[in-house]
Design a protein around this motif. Structure first.
Motif, mmCIF file in Angstrom:
data_model
loop_
_atom_site.group_PDB
_atom_site.id
_atom_site.type_symbol
_atom_site.label_atom_id
_atom_site.label_comp_id
_atom_site.label_asym_id
_atom_site.label_seq_id
_atom_site.Cartn_x
_atom_site.Cartn_y
_atom_site.Cartn_z
ATOM 1 N N LEU A 286 0.832 -1.207 0.000
ATOM 2 C CA LEU A 286 0.000 0.000 0.000
ATOM 3 C C LEU A 286 0.863 1.253 0.000
ATOM 4 C CD1 LEU A 286 -3.131 -0.521 2.265
ATOM 5 C CD2 LEU A 286 -2.711 -1.200 -0.085
ATOM 6 N N ARG A 287 1.930 1.275 0.767
ATOM 7 C CA ARG A 287 2.801 2.448 0.849
ATOM 8 C C ARG A 287 3.424 2.748 -0.516
ATOM 9 N NH1 ARG A 287 4.459 4.483 5.502
ATOM 10 N NH2 ARG A 287 6.453 5.044 4.584
ATOM 11 N N MET A 288 3.802 1.705 -1.234
ATOM 12 C CA MET A 288 4.392 1.932 -2.549
ATOM 13 C C MET A 288 3.347 2.441 -3.536
ATOM 14 S SD MET A 288 7.226 -1.109 -3.031
ATOM 15 C CE MET A 288 6.064 -2.476 -2.910
ATOM 16 N N ILE A 289 2.146 1.913 -3.477
ATOM 17 C CA ILE A 289 1.083 2.396 -4.370
ATOM 18 C C ILE A 289 0.760 3.857 -4.073
ATOM 19 C CG2 ILE A 289 -1.331 2.102 -5.034
ATOM 20 C CD1 ILE A 289 -1.013 -0.887 -4.414
ATOM 21 N N ALA A 290 0.721 4.209 -2.788
ATOM 22 C CA ALA A 290 0.385 5.583 -2.385
ATOM 23 C C ALA A 290 1.523 6.562 -2.626
ATOM 24 C CB ALA A 290 -0.015 5.612 -0.911
ATOM 25 N N GLY A 291 2.738 6.072 -2.857
ATOM 26 C CA GLY A 291 3.877 6.961 -3.055
ATOM 27 C C GLY A 291 4.597 7.327 -1.779
ATOM 28 N N SER A 293 6.456 5.098 -0.022
ATOM 29 C CA SER A 293 7.720 4.369 -0.104
ATOM 30 C C SER A 293 8.019 4.119 -1.575
ATOM 31 C CB SER A 293 7.645 3.035 0.650
ATOM 32 O OG SER A 293 7.502 3.237 2.044
ATOM 33 N N THR A 294 9.291 4.064 -1.904
ATOM 34 C CA THR A 294 9.697 3.932 -3.301
ATOM 35 C C THR A 294 10.122 2.504 -3.601
ATOM 36 O OG1 THR A 294 10.473 6.222 -3.281
ATOM 37 C CG2 THR A 294 11.230 4.831 -5.086
ATOM 38 N N PRO A 295 9.524 1.875 -4.628
ATOM 39 C CA PRO A 295 9.955 0.528 -5.015
ATOM 40 C C PRO A 295 11.355 0.553 -5.627
ATOM 41 C CG PRO A 295 7.808 1.132 -5.965
ATOM 42 C CD PRO A 295 8.411 2.376 -5.430
ATOM 43 N N ASP A 296 12.001 -0.604 -5.649
ATOM 44 C CA ASP A 296 13.283 -0.711 -6.332
ATOM 45 C C ASP A 296 13.093 -0.704 -7.845
ATOM 46 O OD1 ASP A 296 14.560 -0.878 -3.896
ATOM 47 O OD2 ASP A 296 14.463 -3.068 -3.831
ATOM 48 N N ARG A 297 12.037 -1.353 -8.278
ATOM 49 C CA ARG A 297 11.752 -1.382 -9.714
ATOM 50 C C ARG A 297 10.283 -1.717 -9.909
ATOM 51 N NH1 ARG A 297 14.771 -5.469 -8.125
ATOM 52 N NH2 ARG A 297 16.629 -4.265 -8.586
ATOM 53 N N GLY A 298 9.765 -1.431 -11.105
ATOM 54 C CA GLY A 298 8.375 -1.772 -11.400
ATOM 55 C C GLY A 298 7.619 -0.624 -12.021
ATOM 56 N N ARG A 299 6.283 -0.725 -11.940
ATOM 57 C CA ARG A 299 5.423 0.225 -12.636
ATOM 58 C C ARG A 299 4.058 0.258 -11.946
ATOM 59 N NH1 ARG A 299 4.937 2.447 -17.948
ATOM 60 N NH2 ARG A 299 2.828 2.338 -18.810
ATOM 61 N N ILE A 300 3.485 1.461 -11.826
ATOM 62 C CA ILE A 300 2.139 1.651 -11.287
ATOM 63 C C ILE A 300 1.367 2.521 -12.265
ATOM 64 C CG2 ILE A 300 0.736 2.521 -9.376
ATOM 65 C CD1 ILE A 300 3.195 2.282 -7.582
ATOM 66 N N VAL A 301 0.202 2.047 -12.694
ATOM 67 C CA VAL A 301 -0.639 2.804 -13.621
ATOM 68 C C VAL A 301 -2.042 2.872 -13.039
ATOM 69 C CG1 VAL A 301 -1.526 2.995 -15.966
ATOM 70 C CG2 VAL A 301 0.726 1.981 -15.574
ATOM 71 N N LEU A 302 -2.575 4.073 -12.869
ATOM 72 C CA LEU A 302 -3.917 4.294 -12.333
ATOM 73 C C LEU A 302 -4.756 5.013 -13.365
ATOM 74 C CD1 LEU A 302 -6.037 4.289 -10.066
ATOM 75 C CD2 LEU A 302 -4.960 6.361 -9.165
ATOM 76 N N ASN A 303 -5.801 4.339 -13.844
ATOM 77 C CA ASN A 303 -6.700 4.920 -14.853
ATOM 78 C C ASN A 303 -5.935 5.473 -16.053
ATOM 79 O OD1 ASN A 303 -8.715 4.319 -13.022
ATOM 80 N ND2 ASN A 303 -8.868 6.399 -12.226
#
Length: 600
Positions: A286-291, A293-303
């Motif tokens: 949840l913290r990574m989705i909300a911004g 905490s920062t992931p090491d790698r990956g991608r988040i796309v909302l709408n």
């Protein structure tokens, strides 16, 4: 000028400089982590532990006429050494560590979750500092200011080294005391001592009075109720600008202390549950989705909007993601009323628009009568409803719920669940619901993902995961209480050594079978042993709940003292009343279609 005027002017100027410099240094150090933090902190605190004459000597090396800075200033007609500005510089340097350390300590006492909540509500870093961190750290900041003032007023050694003892120009009261004692004038020295003591006590007392008055002056602000014509219909959800499908696509990886968290998640118009034990990576997801905490790698796309992409170095700040977060500990701002908490994200609206939006959310959550109270004045269930209303007021594009009912007792949990369910009925965006409680996940979510040590071990519709969990961890997390080791002995037959029996399965037994499970509420009691997988059983002990009984059973033969039960069965009080009248042994059936065939 007399030493009194010089001291007061020097102390006021030094306190003002120390206040701003100490605040800036404390705020910057608040975010510093790593091995260099101790070194930087040591340098900033050094004037506090060095003898003032040593500090004065270093200042003389920096600002003296023979120094590079001193010669450069002389070229423009400025001289620092042995001037009144030198007294201010010396007092500022000596008083700075007290202001810095006290303010930093006050900042670190503020719950960091409150700052994260403010960011998730769209507040910029300046707004977070001004509206949350500084007000909550206020008492510590005031204490630091008082200490800095007192230290600047009594500064002697560094001032004497850098500014000298020039009557009418740089002779402060401490230096005047030194000069009077050195000249044998004890009466003059005593006069200056009394003035310093009286002045210090007066300022400290004045600041305490102002602090107390400011607390008393804050009256609960009345939030006027909007006129009926202004109010939004309570059953109407916010209208989205586009009719495009709502989606949240997450593919992230982050290395944690005990494991590497890898999460692939897709959510649409509905709630997805993240189910798993404590420490499995749910909250970090949840913290990574909300911004936050920062992931090491990956991608988040909302709408269709990319919020994070490690490949192109994109990381949208939490304040601009428009993702609402309901924290486990509520994270309400204690210095703001309920109405002010709900309206925190609405600062850019006009006063009337903000008032209507706040009342709309308060009434939807059934807490309108609490508008002018503070979080400390309301119950845990009410605080959780305020937290939900605060998130919904910003009309987020997605909603994240981090074990929202964990801190509530059963009665309050049910009531708050009803309020949340009503709020989610009006919400058309993706919802991610974190919990370790299967019943909560089942009531709120249509899709489930099961996490264990950072891995997604099962995903799919909740009914399928409940009926066919496939793994031991998934079965445990979905509430199966009877799980034992087993081995395959045929296409539809398994041997269970712990239960001293063989069981027939309605489906083909997989080659990689390691365990078998059976849900406690699905154990059926029969009048005879004609059905398949039916065994004799005896009661070992019972455990009573308000609406059901838990029976601990041993199969095949009457249990000896100290023998452990084979199975746990949950039955209603009505079934128990009938069973208790029947002689033992009873017959139980483990339906072949309900066997859970599991792998470890």
């Amino acid at each position: 000028m007399s030493p009194l005027i010089i001291s007061v002017a020097t102390t006021c100027a030094a306190t003002a400089a120390t206040f701003f410099l100490g605040m800036v240094a404390a705020r910057l150090m608040y975010d510093v982590r790593g091995g260099f933090r101790a070194w930087i902190d040591g340098i900033l605190t050094l004037p506090l532990v060095l003898p003032p004459t040593v500090v004065g000597f270093f200042l003389l090396l920096i600002f003296g006429r023979r120094s590079i800075i001193g010669r450069a200033l002389e070229h423009v007609g400025l001289t620092i050494a042995f001037s009144w500005p030198a007294t201010v510089i010396a007092a500022t340097v000596i008083a700075f560590p007290l202001m810095y350390r006290t303010t930093l300590g006050a900042f670190e006492q503020v719950n960091p979750t409150l700052l994260e909540a403010a960011r998730s509500l769209g507040a910029s870093e300046w707004a977070v500092f001004r509206r949350v961190l500084l007000p909550l750290a206020g008492p510590g900041v005031i204490a630091g200011t008082v200490l800095a003032f007192a230290r600047a007023l009594g500064e002697f050694g560094a001032t004497l080294m850098l500014a000298g003892n020039i009557p009418g120009h740089t002779q402060t009261m401490p230096i005047a005391i030194f000069s009077a004692v050195e000249g044998g004038d004890m009466h003059a020295a005593l006069l200056w001592v009394v003035l310093i003591v009286v002045l210090s006590l007066a300022i400290i007392r004045l600041l305490n009075v102002e602090k107390k008055t400011s607390r008393m002056a804050r009256v609960e602000p009345e939030l006027p109720r909007p006129e009926p014509a202004e109010q939004l219909p309570t059953a109407v959800a916010p209208v989205r600008e586009t009719a495009s499908p709502v989606t949240l696509d997450v593919d992230l990886e982050r290395t944690l202390e005990k494991f590497t968290l890898r999460i692939v998640l897709g959510a649409g118009d509905g709630a997805v549950g993240l189910l798993g034990p404590s420490g499995s990576g749910k909250s970090m997801t949840l913290r990574m989705i909300a911004g936050l905490s920062t992931p090491d790698r990956g991608r988040i796309v909302l709408n269709g909007r990319v919020l994070f992409d490690s490949g192109i170095g994109l990381n949208v700040p939490a304040a601009r993601r428009r993702i609402g977060v309901v924290f486990q500990d509520y994270a309400l701002f204690p210095h703001l009323t309920v109405a002010e908490n709900v309206g925190f994200s609405l600062a850019r609206m006009t006063k009337d628009e903000r008032r209507v939006r706040i009342w709309n959310q308060l009434e939807r959550m059934g807490i309108a009568e609490l508008a002018n109270r503070y979080p400390r004045q309301i119950s845990g269930g009410q605080r959780q409803r305020v937290a939900i209303a605060r998130c919904m007021a910003m009309e987020p594009d997605a909603l994240l719920l981090d074990e929202p009912f964990a801190a509530l007792d059963p009665h309050l949990r049910r009531r708050t669940e009803e309020q949340l369910r009503a709020a989610l009925a009006d919400f058309s965006g993706p919802v991610v619901f974190v919990t370790h409680d299967m019943e909560e996940a089942f009531r709120f979510c249509s899709e489930l993902q099961v996490l264990d040590s950072g891995r997604v071990i099962a995903t799919g519709p909740k009914h399928r995961l409940f009926e066919h969990p496939r793994t031991v961890a998934t079965a445990q997390l979905t509430g199966c209480k009877n799980i034992v080791r087993a081995k395959r002995v045929g296409d539809d037959c398994i041997e269970v050594e712990a239960w001293e029996c063989r069981l027939r399965s309605a489906e083909e037994v997989p080659e990689n079978l390691t365990h078998v499970g059976f849900r406690s509420h699905q154990i059926a009691f029969q009048k005879s042993g004609e059905k398949e997988n039916t065994f004799l059983c005896w009661l070992v002990t019972t455990s009573e709940a308000p609406h059901e009984m838990t029976l601990y059973l041993r199969m095949h033969c009457e249990p000896l003292p100290g023998q452990a039960p084979h199975l746990q069965a949950d039955v209603s009080k009505e079934v128990w009343r009938d069973l208790s009248r029947q002689p033992q042994p009873w017959h139980i059936t483990l339906d072949p279609a309900r066997l859970l065939l599991l792998e470890s």
